[in-house]
Design a protein around this motif. Structure first.
Motif, PDB file in Angstrom:
ATOM      1  N   PHE A 168       0.847  -1.183   0.000  1.00 56.54           N
ATOM      2  CA  PHE A 168       0.000   0.000   0.000  1.00 56.54           C
ATOM      3  C   PHE A 168       0.889   1.242   0.000  1.00 56.54           C
ATOM      4  CE2 PHE A 168      -1.940  -3.508   2.268  1.00 56.54           C
ATOM      5  CZ  PHE A 168      -3.209  -3.591   1.716  1.00 56.54           C
ATOM      6  N   VAL A 169       0.540   2.213  -0.842  1.00 55.92           N
ATOM      7  CA  VAL A 169       1.342   3.430  -0.973  1.00 55.92           C
ATOM      8  C   VAL A 169       0.480   4.647  -0.633  1.00 55.92           C
ATOM      9  CG1 VAL A 169       2.694   4.883  -2.526  1.00 55.92           C
ATOM     10  CG2 VAL A 169       2.791   2.390  -2.759  1.00 55.92           C
ATOM     11  N   VAL A 170       0.980   5.471   0.288  1.00 57.81           N
ATOM     12  CA  VAL A 170       0.316   6.719   0.653  1.00 57.81           C
ATOM     13  C   VAL A 170       1.253   7.866   0.268  1.00 57.81           C
ATOM     14  CG1 VAL A 170      -0.675   8.127   2.499  1.00 57.81           C
ATOM     15  CG2 VAL A 170      -0.879   5.623   2.578  1.00 57.81           C
ATOM     16  N   VAL A 171       0.738   8.809  -0.517  1.00 57.00           N
ATOM     17  CA  VAL A 171       1.537   9.965  -0.934  1.00 57.00           C
ATOM     18  C   VAL A 171       1.061  11.183  -0.152  1.00 57.00           C
ATOM     19  CG1 VAL A 171       2.291  11.399  -2.850  1.00 57.00           C
ATOM     20  CG2 VAL A 171       1.751   8.984  -3.243  1.00 57.00           C
ATOM     21  N   GLY A 172       1.982  11.813   0.559  1.00 50.09           N
ATOM     22  CA  GLY A 172       1.652  12.995   1.348  1.00 50.09           C
ATOM     23  C   GLY A 172       2.069  12.830   2.790  1.00 50.09           C
ATOM     24  N   GLY A 173       3.088  13.569   3.205  1.00 52.24           N
ATOM     25  CA  GLY A 173       3.594  13.463   4.567  1.00 52.24           C
ATOM     26  C   GLY A 173       3.059  14.529   5.490  1.00 52.24           C
ATOM     27  N   GLY A 174       1.903  15.135   5.143  1.00 53.59           N
ATOM     28  CA  GLY A 174       1.254  16.080   6.037  1.00 53.59           C
ATOM     29  C   GLY A 174       0.387  15.343   7.036  1.00 53.59           C
ATOM     30  N   TYR A 175      -0.542  16.077   7.649  1.00 54.80           N
ATOM     31  CA  TYR A 175      -1.375  15.451   8.677  1.00 54.80           C
ATOM     32  C   TYR A 175      -2.281  14.378   8.097  1.00 54.80           C
ATOM     33  CZ  TYR A 175       0.210  19.655  10.977  1.00 54.80           C
ATOM     34  OH  TYR A 175       1.013  20.643  11.476  1.00 54.80           O
ATOM     35  N   ALA A 176      -2.939  14.682   6.980  1.00 56.67           N
ATOM     36  CA  ALA A 176      -3.875  13.723   6.393  1.00 56.67           C
ATOM     37  C   ALA A 176      -3.169  12.439   5.981  1.00 56.67           C
ATOM     38  CB  ALA A 176      -4.588  14.349   5.196  1.00 56.67           C
ATOM     39  N   GLY A 177      -2.049  12.572   5.263  1.00 52.64           N
ATOM     40  CA  GLY A 177      -1.331  11.385   4.804  1.00 52.64           C
ATOM     41  C   GLY A 177      -0.743  10.578   5.936  1.00 52.64           C
ATOM     42  N   THR A 178      -0.151  11.255   6.905  1.00 56.72           N
ATOM     43  CA  THR A 178       0.474  10.555   8.025  1.00 56.72           C
ATOM     44  C   THR A 178      -0.572   9.813   8.841  1.00 56.72           C
ATOM     45  OG1 THR A 178       2.232  12.214   8.135  1.00 56.72           O
ATOM     46  CG2 THR A 178       1.914  10.835  10.074  1.00 56.72           C
ATOM     47  N   GLU A 179      -1.689  10.473   9.154  1.00 56.20           N
ATOM     48  CA  GLU A 179      -2.730   9.813   9.934  1.00 56.20           C
ATOM     49  C   GLU A 179      -3.392   8.682   9.147  1.00 56.20           C
ATOM     50  OE1 GLU A 179      -4.228  13.161  13.112  1.00 56.20           O
ATOM     51  OE2 GLU A 179      -5.394  12.895  11.271  1.00 56.20           O
ATOM     52  N   THR A 180      -3.567   8.875   7.835  1.00 52.72           N
ATOM     53  CA  THR A 180      -4.163   7.825   7.011  1.00 52.72           C
ATOM     54  C   THR A 180      -3.285   6.588   6.982  1.00 52.72           C
ATOM     55  OG1 THR A 180      -5.314   9.434   5.616  1.00 52.72           O
ATOM     56  CG2 THR A 180      -4.948   7.242   4.686  1.00 52.72           C
ATOM     57  N   ALA A 181      -1.987   6.772   6.742  1.00 53.07           N
ATOM     58  CA  ALA A 181      -1.059   5.639   6.725  1.00 53.07           C
ATOM     59  C   ALA A 181      -1.031   4.951   8.075  1.00 53.07           C
ATOM     60  CB  ALA A 181       0.341   6.119   6.341  1.00 53.07           C
ATOM     61  N   ALA A 182      -0.999   5.737   9.164  1.00 52.16           N
ATOM     62  CA  ALA A 182      -0.923   5.164  10.508  1.00 52.16           C
ATOM     63  C   ALA A 182      -2.177   4.358  10.844  1.00 52.16           C
ATOM     64  CB  ALA A 182      -0.718   6.273  11.531  1.00 52.16           C
ATOM     65  N   CYS A 183      -3.351   4.924  10.560  1.00 54.88           N
ATOM     66  CA  CYS A 183      -4.604   4.257  10.916  1.00 54.88           C
ATOM     67  C   CYS A 183      -4.856   3.010  10.073  1.00 54.88           C
ATOM     68  CB  CYS A 183      -5.772   5.235  10.767  1.00 54.88           C
ATOM     69  SG  CYS A 183      -5.788   6.554  11.999  1.00 54.88           S
ATOM     70  N   LEU A 184      -4.600   3.087   8.764  1.00 62.22           N
ATOM     71  CA  LEU A 184      -4.850   1.933   7.908  1.00 62.22           C
ATOM     72  C   LEU A 184      -3.818   0.840   8.107  1.00 62.22           C
ATOM     73  CD1 LEU A 184      -6.056   3.677   4.634  1.00 62.22           C
ATOM     74  CD2 LEU A 184      -7.393   2.243   6.167  1.00 62.22           C
ATOM     75  N   GLN A 185      -2.566   1.219   8.407  1.00 59.28           N
ATOM     76  CA  GLN A 185      -1.558   0.194   8.708  1.00 59.28           C
ATOM     77  C   GLN A 185      -1.954  -0.577   9.958  1.00 59.28           C
ATOM     78  OE1 GLN A 185       0.665   0.149  11.487  1.00 59.28           O
ATOM     79  NE2 GLN A 185       1.767  -1.687  10.802  1.00 59.28           N
ATOM     80  N   ARG A 186      -2.498   0.145  10.931  1.00 53.73           N
ATOM     81  CA  ARG A 186      -2.946  -0.500  12.156  1.00 53.73           C
ATOM     82  C   ARG A 186      -4.110  -1.448  11.874  1.00 53.73           C
ATOM     83  NH1 ARG A 186      -5.999   0.813  16.817  1.00 53.73           N
ATOM     84  NH2 ARG A 186      -4.945   0.169  18.731  1.00 53.73           N
ATOM     85  N   LEU A 187      -4.998  -1.063  10.959  1.00 53.41           N
ATOM     86  CA  LEU A 187      -6.113  -1.924  10.575  1.00 53.41           C
ATOM     87  C   LEU A 187      -5.615  -3.211   9.925  1.00 53.41           C
ATOM     88  CD1 LEU A 187      -9.151  -2.470   9.976  1.00 53.41           C
ATOM     89  CD2 LEU A 187      -8.820  -1.229   7.830  1.00 53.41           C
ATOM     90  N   THR A 188      -4.721  -3.098   8.939  1.00 51.78           N
ATOM     91  CA  THR A 188      -4.241  -4.304   8.258  1.00 51.78           C
ATOM     92  C   THR A 188      -3.413  -5.182   9.187  1.00 51.78           C
ATOM     93  OG1 THR A 188      -2.334  -3.054   7.409  1.00 51.78           O
ATOM     94  CG2 THR A 188      -4.264  -3.226   5.983  1.00 51.78           C
ATOM     95  N   HIS A 189      -2.663  -4.570  10.109  1.00 53.64           N
ATOM     96  CA  HIS A 189      -1.862  -5.338  11.073  1.00 53.64           C
ATOM     97  C   HIS A 189      -2.769  -6.191  11.962  1.00 53.64           C
ATOM     98  CE1 HIS A 189       1.461  -6.283  13.751  1.00 53.64           C
ATOM     99  NE2 HIS A 189       0.694  -5.934  14.773  1.00 53.64           N
ATOM    100  N   ALA A 190      -3.924  -5.625  12.359  1.00 55.73           N
ATOM    101  CA  ALA A 190      -4.856  -6.381  13.189  1.00 55.73           C
ATOM    102  C   ALA A 190      -5.637  -7.396  12.355  1.00 55.73           C
ATOM    103  CB  ALA A 190      -5.825  -5.428  13.888  1.00 55.73           C
TER     104      ALA A 190
END
Length: 457
Positions: A168-190
């Motif tokens: 999975f690739v997320v483009v954008g290291g601002g708030y939206a991109g960082t939070e999106t990558a963090a939240c969805l990575q946590r979802l797939t990990h679980a």
């Protein structure tokens, strides 16, 4: 006072700025003083900062969709559609309704708060294959898509296909991109724990940004802390890198790497609504140039605020303009309402001044980084501040109850991994959710209004 003679106040947009403006106008104006109209395609206010939590299933979609019709005292007329052009000379707003009809709405005062759209670049394949995260529909669709990749990877027999579905690739290291990558990575990990045939090591998340630092607004220390948290979780962060080409099954980075993936999430910033381009007025980096009191110079009764207006940031001075954040939009909405009322009653308007209260970034679980009033926090204290801020900013008690209940349920019962069916019906790329071809040019707006005037005579 006869209803025909009442001044007509038209508010365009039901984001933070527009809704706060309407609420203040309703409280401060008597029914006989003005006629209030709101143009919005959706009859709810979306709490955008929590969209990543909807995409990851922590919150249900209706938790952050605050109905505009819930209040018994609500008296603003809602036109269900989007403004596609404004003729500032004759004071007419051209609206495309959700039924596809084009209607003209005259006004005496207009408040332009149409918000922003996803910023894209001329990258081959981007709008056809990338997913955005600016609307409730995109968040719901993205959740379905990510879970479907796990289902399809579990069912397929081709190792190459399986590997591409689990990257999975997320483009954008601002708030939206960082939070999106963090939240969805946590979802797939679980979620992967429920797929015994899948190797958890195959799941890879990439967060890339052309900037040299992750969320530079947070400062060196907190930016580095967020970087370390995401890296510890296994998210590969690449800075100084963007997308060169996007395809249905792979993405090419500007550094030459080719990543096999079926999921490209684009959160690389926003630009002002295309409505601003229909006004034929001065702009600052695409945002409407306004005075400190949020009036448009040279035009009577025109105000602009929020993401689409370059409101001078008097607290910072120089040529600074207010950033497109929720806290500024909320306060600008209330302030511009007071200035509209002052203009209506023949009084002087006041300039907008607001000191930034700080920043919060929710990375899911107990991970967060926050900078309230200049104090740097990370970990659980930062998470308490982040969620406390979002919870308090929700406009209704019902929304606060729903969000808090969702958070508690997620903390106790964990994530669920149910697809709701959006994936089966239609594509969900950037091209499908942002109707950028609906807006008129300034010349088309003038021609339309003139033709409508001739027809009326």
């Amino acid at each position: 006072m006869d209803i025909v003679t009442r001044p007509r106040i038209l508010v365009v947009g039901a984001g933070f700025a527009g809704v706060e403006c309407v609420r203040r106008l309703e409280r401060r104006l008597t029914p006989g003083e003005a006629e209030l109209t709101l143009v919005t395609p959706m009859s709810y206010q979306l709490y955008l900062p929590l969209l990543p939590q909807v995409a990851s299933g922590v919150l249900t979609p209706q938790s952050i969709a605050l109905s505009l019709r819930r209040s018994e005292k609500y008296r603003t007329r809602i036109i269900p559609g989007g403004a596609i052009g404004v003729d500032l000379r004759v004071k007419v707003c051209v609206i495309r309704t959700i039924a596809g009809d084009t209607v003209d709405e005259p006004y005496d005062y207009i408040v332009l708060a149409p918000g922003s759209v996803t910023r894209t670049f001329d990258i081959p394949g981007l709008t056809d294959h990338a997913f955005g995260l600016k609307s409730l529909a995109e968040a719901a669709y993205l959740r379905d898509h990510v879970i479907s990749q796990l289902d399809l990877a579990d069912a397929c027999t081709d190792p190459a296909e399986r590997a591409s579905r689990l990257q999975f690739v997320v483009v954008g290291g601002g708030y939206a991109g960082t939070e999106t990558a963090a939240c969805l990575q946590r979802l797939t990990h679980a979620a992967v724990k429920r797929y015994p045939r899948l190797d958890p090591g195959l799941i890879k998340w990439h967060l890339i940004d052309i900037a040299p630092k992750l969320m530079p607004e947070l400062g060196e220390k907190l930016g580095r802390s967020a970087h370390e948290i995401l890296t510890r979780r296994g998210i590969e962060i690449s800075l100084g890198v963007s997308i060169a080409k996007a395809g249905g099954e792979e993405v090419t980075f500007t550094d030459g790497r080719v990543v096999p993936t079926r999921t490209l999430i684009w959160t690389a910033g926003v630009v002002a609504s295309p409505l601003i381009g229909t006004l034929d007025a001065e702009t600052v980096r695409g945002r409407l140039a306004v005075n400190a009191d949020m009036r448009l110079p040279g035009y009577d009764g025109v105000f602009a605020l929020g993401d689409s207006a370059a409101v001078p940031d008097l607290a910072k001075g120089d040529d600074a303009v207010c950033p497109p954040t929720a806290q500024h939009a909320l306060r600008q909405g209330r302030h511009v309402a007071e200035n509209v009322i002052a203009t209506l009653r023949g009084r002087s308007t006041r300039p907008y001044v607001h000191q930034d209260l700080g920043l919060v970034v929710d990375l899911g679980g107990t991970d967060a980084v926050s900078k309230p009033l200049g104090y740097e926090l990370h970990g659980l204290p930062a998470q308490v501040v982040a969620r406390g801020y979002h919870w308090s900013a929700l406009r209704t008690g019902v929304a606060k109850t729903r969000v808090m209940t969702n958070w508690l349920l997620n903390a106790v019962a964990g994530d669920d991994f149910v697809r709701t069916g959006f994936q089966a019906h239609r594509p969900g790329s950037l091209r499908d959710f942002e109707y950028l071809d609906a807006y008129l040019t300034p010349e088309q707006v003038r021609a339309h209004v003139e033709e409508a005037g001739r027809a009326a005579r």
